[in-house]
Motif scaffolding. Sequence first.
Motif, PDB file in Angstrom:
ATOM      1  N   VAL A   1       0.815  -1.053  -0.017  1.00 55.85           N
ATOM      2  CA  VAL A   1       0.049  -0.123  -0.117  1.00 55.85           C
ATOM      3  C   VAL A   1       0.741   1.278   0.236  1.00 55.85           C
ATOM      4  N   ALA A   2       2.131   1.194   0.826  1.00 60.99           N
ATOM      5  CA  ALA A   2       2.838   2.381   0.692  1.00 60.99           C
ATOM      6  C   ALA A   2       3.490   2.616  -0.428  1.00 60.99           C
ATOM      7  N   GLU A   3       3.790   1.798  -1.357  1.00 67.41           N
ATOM      8  CA  GLU A   3       4.338   1.868  -2.538  1.00 67.41           C
ATOM      9  C   GLU A   3       3.497   2.219  -3.626  1.00 67.41           C
ATOM     10  N   ILE A   4       2.049   1.552  -3.830  1.00 71.74           N
ATOM     11  CA  ILE A   4       1.179   2.138  -4.602  1.00 71.74           C
ATOM     12  C   ILE A   4       0.255   3.216  -4.236  1.00 71.74           C
ATOM     13  N   ALA A   5      -0.008   3.410  -3.084  1.00 72.66           N
ATOM     14  CA  ALA A   5      -1.094   4.533  -2.739  1.00 72.66           C
ATOM     15  C   ALA A   5      -0.538   5.010  -1.410  1.00 72.66           C
ATOM     16  N   PRO A   6       0.664   5.968  -1.368  1.00 74.38           N
ATOM     17  CA  PRO A   6       1.395   6.450  -0.332  1.00 74.38           C
ATOM     18  C   PRO A   6       0.135   7.576   0.217  1.00 74.38           C
ATOM     19  N   GLY A   7       0.384   7.651   1.532  1.00 75.99           N
ATOM     20  CA  GLY A   7      -0.580   8.470   2.318  1.00 75.99           C
ATOM     21  C   GLY A   7      -1.698   7.725   2.834  1.00 75.99           C
TER      22      GLY A   7
ATOM     23  N   GLY B   1      -8.733   3.739   2.366  1.00 76.50           N
ATOM     24  CA  GLY B   1      -9.636   4.838   1.773  1.00 76.50           C
ATOM     25  C   GLY B   1      -9.870   4.700   0.539  1.00 76.50           C
ATOM     26  N   GLU B   2     -10.322   5.504  -0.191  1.00 80.30           N
ATOM     27  CA  GLU B   2     -10.780   5.491  -1.612  1.00 80.30           C
ATOM     28  C   GLU B   2      -9.397   5.335  -2.324  1.00 80.30           C
ATOM     29  N   ILE B   3      -9.531   4.604  -3.263  1.00 83.54           N
ATOM     30  CA  ILE B   3      -8.358   4.580  -4.463  1.00 83.54           C
ATOM     31  C   ILE B   3      -8.690   4.600  -5.942  1.00 83.54           C
ATOM     32  N   THR B   4      -7.929   4.894  -6.794  1.00 77.91           N
ATOM     33  CA  THR B   4      -8.666   5.075  -8.158  1.00 77.91           C
ATOM     34  C   THR B   4      -8.538   3.798  -8.904  1.00 77.91           C
ATOM     35  N   SER B   5      -8.736   3.541 -10.099  1.00 77.30           N
ATOM     36  CA  SER B   5      -9.023   2.149 -10.658  1.00 77.30           C
ATOM     37  C   SER B   5      -7.741   1.713 -10.731  1.00 77.30           C
ATOM     38  N   GLU B   6      -6.769   2.709 -11.473  1.00 79.02           N
ATOM     39  CA  GLU B   6      -5.513   2.165 -11.622  1.00 79.02           C
ATOM     40  C   GLU B   6      -4.830   1.725 -10.417  1.00 79.02           C
ATOM     41  N   GLN B   7      -4.835   2.551  -9.177  1.00 79.31           N
ATOM     42  CA  GLN B   7      -4.302   1.839  -8.072  1.00 79.31           C
ATOM     43  C   GLN B   7      -4.875   0.729  -7.753  1.00 79.31           C
ATOM     44  N   GLN B   8      -6.199   0.549  -8.063  1.00 76.76           N
ATOM     45  CA  GLN B   8      -6.700  -0.810  -7.464  1.00 76.76           C
ATOM     46  C   GLN B   8      -6.065  -2.070  -8.288  1.00 76.76           C
ATOM     47  N   GLN B   9      -6.155  -2.008  -9.560  1.00 73.33           N
ATOM     48  CA  GLN B   9      -5.357  -3.239 -10.196  1.00 73.33           C
ATOM     49  C   GLN B   9      -3.802  -3.115  -9.622  1.00 73.33           C
ATOM     50  N   GLU B  10      -3.075  -1.976  -9.639  1.00 74.56           N
ATOM     51  CA  GLU B  10      -1.550  -2.026  -9.233  1.00 74.56           C
ATOM     52  C   GLU B  10      -1.575  -2.815  -7.972  1.00 74.56           C
ATOM     53  N   LEU B  11      -2.462  -2.606  -7.080  1.00 76.62           N
ATOM     54  CA  LEU B  11      -2.727  -3.085  -5.554  1.00 76.62           C
ATOM     55  C   LEU B  11      -2.967  -4.553  -5.650  1.00 76.62           C
ATOM     56  N   THR B  12      -3.855  -4.813  -6.369  1.00 76.25           N
ATOM     57  CA  THR B  12      -4.268  -6.211  -6.646  1.00 76.25           C
ATOM     58  C   THR B  12      -2.984  -7.123  -6.963  1.00 76.25           C
ATOM     59  N   THR B  13      -2.236  -6.483  -7.900  1.00 76.22           N
ATOM     60  CA  THR B  13      -0.875  -7.317  -8.501  1.00 76.22           C
ATOM     61  C   THR B  13      -0.074  -7.262  -7.273  1.00 76.22           C
ATOM     62  N   ALA B  14       0.229  -6.273  -6.467  1.00 73.98           N
ATOM     63  CA  ALA B  14       1.462  -5.956  -5.694  1.00 73.98           C
ATOM     64  C   ALA B  14       1.037  -6.915  -4.396  1.00 73.98           C
ATOM     65  N   LEU B  15      -0.321  -7.280  -4.024  1.00 75.22           N
ATOM     66  CA  LEU B  15      -0.661  -7.917  -3.002  1.00 75.22           C
ATOM     67  C   LEU B  15      -0.670  -9.486  -3.385  1.00 75.22           C
ATOM     68  N   ALA B  16      -1.023  -9.754  -4.348  1.00 79.10           N
ATOM     69  CA  ALA B  16      -0.578 -11.031  -5.083  1.00 79.10           C
ATOM     70  C   ALA B  16       0.953 -11.596  -4.946  1.00 79.10           C
TER      71      ALA B  16
END
Length: 360
Positions: A77-83, A101-116
């Motif tokens: 989360v710190a890498e994809i959605a800092p703050g 909190g709320e995130i953009t659709s781009e952050q959503q996909q990137e964070l899904t990949t990062a968590l996986a």
Amino acid sequence: MASNLAQWGNKLHSGETTYSIVGNRKRWFMVSAVLMLISIGILVGKGLNLGIDFTGGAQYVVPNVETTSPEPAEEAVAEIAPGQEPRVTTLGENDIRVQLGEITSEQQQELTTALADAYGVDESTISFDQIGPTWGAAVGQQALQGLVIFLLLVFVVISVYFRAWRMAAAAIIALIHDLLFTVGIYALSGFEVTPASVIGFLTILGYSLYDTVVVFDKVNENTRHFDSQVRYTYAELANLAVNQTLVRSINTSVVALLPVSSILFIGSYLLGAGTLKDIALALFIGMAVGTYSSIFVATPLEVALRAREPKIAAHTKKVLELRESGETEVARTEDGSVRVGALKPGEHKGQGAQPKRKRK
């Protein structure tokens, strides 16, 4: 053991054994006031940990992880959605939930990949939900409206059933007492407030109300014709009702708390069923404090509210005057409280009764 409990219950019901619960009402009011102040202080100082169902935000559930440590999720989360400040909780034995909190659709996909990648799972197995702040606010508003409607209906029903609005007022205050204390403990624990928590809060209100109405029904039965006799005051007859229902209240509470405690301590902590903690904690605390309020708050408060009614005040004054003059006698317990219904014909001072004085 069971025989001793049965004998104790029989003595309470007959009035042979009496605890001055209503007579010591100021003490119980003070205890409740301190508990309420502590709860309010916790709510103001720490606040409730509201879930995304009320605040809005994004939620990921990552299944079958090798480790339930929150650090990989926090780093992603710190890498994809800092703050963002993610809340990572364990669900069951090997699932984790990540809320932010709320995130953009781009952050959503990137964070899904990062968590996986962080937890070594297939990206397609990760579930995602996002709740808008408007919908979350609507849920909170509807929950509050439901609570207000519930309390109003309770007030009307009790007022009509017992034909006494003071009983309804005492029951409502006892319910608010239970709810406020439970919410304060909930805030202290830091547990997340979810729709399941709200269900738990409403459930304990129903349980507490049931216990209070049972006691009030006995109070109503004992005091229906209180002015047709001059041996006992309204408060003493109400105190007898609390004593007569004391065993029932304790037994009901123990039976109800056993399965709830199993859910809370065994299901949530030993088996790791984290989704059960929300409702189980609310039920456990609420049922325990609901039992306390039905015994030590509701009836003593009802007596305090009715003590100044002209009819009750005049009757109480008459009973006490006759008792002091020696024209009536009552049996008393070791602490000096009146044993309602325990005095038998021919019972005298040696058995706890006050002897009658001879008239000149």
